[in-house]
Design a protein around this motif. Structure first.
Motif, PDB file in Angstrom:
ATOM      1  N   THR A 111       0.836  -1.218   0.000  1.00 27.22           N
ATOM      2  CA  THR A 111       0.000   0.000   0.000  1.00 27.22           C
ATOM      3  C   THR A 111       0.862   1.256   0.000  1.00 27.22           C
ATOM      4  N   GLY A 112       0.216   2.356  -0.358  1.00 27.92           N
ATOM      5  CA  GLY A 112       0.878   3.657  -0.293  1.00 27.92           C
ATOM      6  C   GLY A 112       1.168   4.033   1.150  1.00 27.92           C
ATOM      7  N   THR A 113       0.257   3.686   2.035  1.00 29.32           N
ATOM      8  CA  THR A 113       0.446   4.002   3.456  1.00 29.32           C
ATOM      9  C   THR A 113       1.720   3.349   3.973  1.00 29.32           C
ATOM     10  N   GLN A 114       1.916   2.069   3.608  1.00 22.31           N
ATOM     11  CA  GLN A 114       3.112   1.384   4.110  1.00 22.31           C
ATOM     12  C   GLN A 114       4.388   1.905   3.437  1.00 22.31           C
ATOM     13  N   ALA A 150      -2.008  16.797   4.860  1.00 18.98           N
ATOM     14  CA  ALA A 150      -1.324  15.793   4.026  1.00 18.98           C
ATOM     15  C   ALA A 150      -1.738  14.383   4.437  1.00 18.98           C
ATOM     16  N   HIS A 151      -1.736  13.499   3.455  1.00 19.36           N
ATOM     17  CA  HIS A 151      -2.100  12.112   3.714  1.00 19.36           C
ATOM     18  C   HIS A 151      -1.186  11.497   4.759  1.00 19.36           C
ATOM     19  N   THR A 152       0.123  11.778   4.667  1.00 27.37           N
ATOM     20  CA  THR A 152       1.080  11.137   5.583  1.00 27.37           C
ATOM     21  C   THR A 152       0.927  11.635   7.018  1.00 27.37           C
ATOM     22  N   LEU A 184       6.396  16.302   1.399  1.00 23.69           N
ATOM     23  CA  LEU A 184       5.365  16.992   0.609  1.00 23.69           C
ATOM     24  C   LEU A 184       4.508  15.956  -0.100  1.00 23.69           C
ATOM     25  N   GLU A 185       3.436  16.441  -0.724  1.00 22.97           N
ATOM     26  CA  GLU A 185       2.509  15.542  -1.436  1.00 22.97           C
ATOM     27  C   GLU A 185       2.158  16.188  -2.781  1.00 22.97           C
ATOM     28  N   ASN A 186       2.215  15.397  -3.853  1.00 27.15           N
ATOM     29  CA  ASN A 186       1.943  15.931  -5.197  1.00 27.15           C
ATOM     30  C   ASN A 186       1.438  14.795  -6.088  1.00 27.15           C
ATOM     31  N   LEU A 219       8.658  12.700  -1.018  1.00 33.42           N
ATOM     32  CA  LEU A 219       7.417  13.066  -1.713  1.00 33.42           C
ATOM     33  C   LEU A 219       6.430  11.910  -1.628  1.00 33.42           C
ATOM     34  N   ASP A 220       5.239  12.207  -1.109  1.00 33.49           N
ATOM     35  CA  ASP A 220       4.127  11.269  -1.253  1.00 33.49           C
ATOM     36  C   ASP A 220       3.572  11.524  -2.653  1.00 33.49           C
ATOM     37  N   GLY A 221       4.044  10.701  -3.570  1.00 31.53           N
ATOM     38  CA  GLY A 221       3.633  10.859  -4.970  1.00 31.53           C
ATOM     39  C   GLY A 221       2.616   9.793  -5.338  1.00 31.53           C
ATOM     40  N   ALA A 222       1.649   9.606  -4.452  1.00 33.62           N
ATOM     41  CA  ALA A 222       0.603   8.611  -4.740  1.00 33.62           C
ATOM     42  C   ALA A 222       0.088   8.829  -6.164  1.00 33.62           C
ATOM     43  N   ARG A 223      -0.080  10.101  -6.531  1.00 29.38           N
ATOM     44  CA  ARG A 223      -0.571  10.442  -7.882  1.00 29.38           C
ATOM     45  C   ARG A 223       0.480  11.248  -8.648  1.00 29.38           C
ATOM     46  N   LEU A 224       1.720  10.794  -8.529  1.00 29.81           N
ATOM     47  CA  LEU A 224       2.832  11.469  -9.209  1.00 29.81           C
ATOM     48  C   LEU A 224       2.598  11.550 -10.718  1.00 29.81           C
ATOM     49  N   SER A 270      -2.149   1.687  -7.613  1.00 32.42           N
ATOM     50  CA  SER A 270      -3.538   1.255  -7.459  1.00 32.42           C
ATOM     51  C   SER A 270      -4.513   2.420  -7.476  1.00 32.42           C
ATOM     52  N   LYS A 271      -4.051   3.595  -7.917  1.00 31.48           N
ATOM     53  CA  LYS A 271      -4.966   4.740  -8.009  1.00 31.48           C
ATOM     54  C   LYS A 271      -5.274   4.942  -9.499  1.00 31.48           C
ATOM     55  N   GLY A 272      -4.955   6.119 -10.046  1.00 34.42           N
ATOM     56  CA  GLY A 272      -5.310   6.366 -11.443  1.00 34.42           C
ATOM     57  C   GLY A 272      -4.699   5.378 -12.426  1.00 34.42           C
TER      58      GLY A 272
HETATM   59  C1  LIG Z   1      -2.110  11.175  -1.397  1.00 34.41           C
HETATM   60  C2  LIG Z   1      -2.196   9.762  -0.903  1.00 34.41           C
HETATM   61  N1  LIG Z   1      -1.118   9.210  -0.339  1.00 34.41           N
HETATM   62  C3  LIG Z   1      -1.122   7.952   0.112  1.00 34.41           C
HETATM   63  C4  LIG Z   1      -2.249   7.171   0.026  1.00 34.41           C
HETATM   64  C5  LIG Z   1      -2.239   5.785   0.630  1.00 34.41           C
HETATM   65  O1  LIG Z   1      -2.433   4.780  -0.283  1.00 34.41           O
HETATM   66  P1  LIG Z   1      -3.060   3.364   0.178  1.00 34.41           P
HETATM   67  O2  LIG Z   1      -4.530   3.543   0.197  1.00 34.41           O
HETATM   68  O3  LIG Z   1      -2.586   2.420  -0.884  1.00 34.41           O
HETATM   69  O4  LIG Z   1      -2.509   3.037   1.515  1.00 34.41           O
HETATM   70  C6  LIG Z   1      -3.396   7.700  -0.566  1.00 34.41           C
HETATM   71  C7  LIG Z   1      -4.629   6.878  -0.686  1.00 34.41           C
HETATM   72  O5  LIG Z   1      -5.687   7.332  -1.010  1.00 34.41           O
HETATM   73  C8  LIG Z   1      -3.369   9.033  -1.042  1.00 34.41           C
HETATM   74  O6  LIG Z   1      -4.445   9.599  -1.598  1.00 34.41           O
END
Ligand SMILES: Cc1ncc(COP(=O)(O)O)c(C=O)c1O
Length: 348
Positions: free
Chosen positions: A59-62, A84-86, A137-139, A167-172, A198-200
């Motif tokens: 996961t992104g969280t991990q 921020a998500h983190t 940061l997040e982007n 960088l939390d680049g979940a949606r980089l 697992s996003k876009g």
């Molecule tokens: C900006 C951002 N970072 C991290 C995550 C965490 O991803 P995951 O749901 O895979 O743990 C998300 C999930 O929505 C997110 O939107």
């Protein structure tokens, strides 16, 4: 039944091509670093983001947590946006599991953290304070693309104080697509980057953390500790490779569709729809019962998500132009009903 699911870009289901790639994947035990498909994915992402090494996470969280823990130890701190998500949306993992102190700072309306706020929050070398180690940061941030000049200035500032940058680049890839920058250019501003598949991008599972070789070696140890050492991950990595090969260039289509959706929603001023931000549209309805509106939409098979008094719509692989058209029709009907004259019954 939900037909048009705008809650998140995480709701996509693997298509036939992705499922075929998963079924055909060569696998091995990834904890022994023996899984050829997982290794191929990691090499591919490291190369694409211009970093020495990469590591696959469930996961992104991990991936974020392992990144934070690889940068900061017990009693150290990271500077992070209040929204921020983190900081806000990962269960407080950095503090709970990493003994890392978060130092949250206000996010400006454009998603940035003011440079002077960052500078003021860096603690002096004094035993009263936690040791400031990292700027995170997040982007994209809530769909917003952080400006190029800001990325450069904020990370330069952090480096000038000896901080690392994550960088939390979940949606980089959405950020890269919308800004016209290579993802590698954005990643180059940071020591480490996490990116969600697992996003876009449409994979069912997975994120990748990238950074220098020694940092990734540290993150591998932490991943094991966090319970993220998975075995035959090749089936998941194959989906991720397929996502990177097929679903990156099409992200612009999601952004175009979100812009069209924002225009549709803007026809109804009570909804308070803001212009789209990459693949997200936010609404802050005023004087409107948002749960009644969301329930009405759900009754017509349209799902949206709500948090902090706003409603969020996200476009992705599994919604199309017809979905936007159905939203338009649903809004027309909802607001027509609101306008309908109330029947007055004569009092006896
Ligand atoms: C900006 C951002 N970072 C991290 C995550 C965490 O991803 P995951 O749901 O895979 O743990 C998300 C999930 O929505 C997110 O939107």
């Amino acid at each position: 039944m939900i037909v048009d699911d705008f809650r998140s870009d995480t709701v996509t289901r693997p298509d036939a091509g992705m499922r075929a790639a998963m079924a055909a994947a060569e696998v091995g035990d990834a904890v022994y670093d023996d899984c050829p498909t997982t290794r191929r994915l990691e090499a591919m992402v490291a190369e694409r983001l211009g970093k020495e090494a990469a590591l696959f996470f469930p996961t992104g969280t991990q991936a974020n947590l392992a990144g934070l823990m690889a940068h900061c130890g017990r009693g150290e701190e990271y500077l992070v946006g209040q929204m921020a998500h983190t900081y806000r949306l990962e269960g407080g993992g950095a503090a709970v599991l990493g003994s890392i102190q978060p130092q949250p700072l206000p996010n400006e309306p454009d998603g940035t953290i003011a440079l002077d706020a960052i500078e003021k929050a860096i603690k002096p070398n004094d035993f009263h304070f936690a040791v400031t180690k990292l700027l995170a940061l997040e982007n994209t941030f809530n769909g917003l693309v952080l400006p190029d000049a800001y990325l450069q200035a904020a990370t330069r500032l952090a480096r000038s104080h000896g901080l690392a940058t994550h960088l939390d680049g979940a949606r980089l890839m959405n950020a890269a697509s919308a800004s016209g920058r290579e993802a590698a250019w954005i990643a180059a501003q940071f020591d480490s980057v996490s990116m969600c598949l697992s996003k876009g991008l449409g994979a069912p599972v997975g994120s990748v953390l990238v950074g220098p070789v020694d940092f990734i070696a540290k993150a591998r140890r932490i991943r094991k500790m966090l319970g993220g050492g998975m075995r035959q991950t090749g089936v998941l990595a194959a989906a991720a490779i397929y996502a990177l090969e097929h679903n990156v260039t099409r992200l612009g289509e999601d952004h175009r569709r979100a812009a069209a959706l924002a225009q549709v929603l803007a026809r109804f001023p009570d909804l308070g729809a803001a212009p789209s931000r990459t693949n997200m549209v936010f609404m802050a309805p005023k004087g409107l019962d948002t749960s009644a509106f969301a329930a009405f939409l759900r009754g017509r098979g349209i799902a949206v998500s709500g948090r902090y008094g706003t409603l969020r719509w996200v476009t992705h692989l599994d919604v199309d132009d017809a979905s936007v058209e159905r939203v338009s029709e649903a809004c027309e009907i909802f607001f027509d009903r609101q306008k309908a004259p109330v029947e007055v019954t004569a009092q006896a």
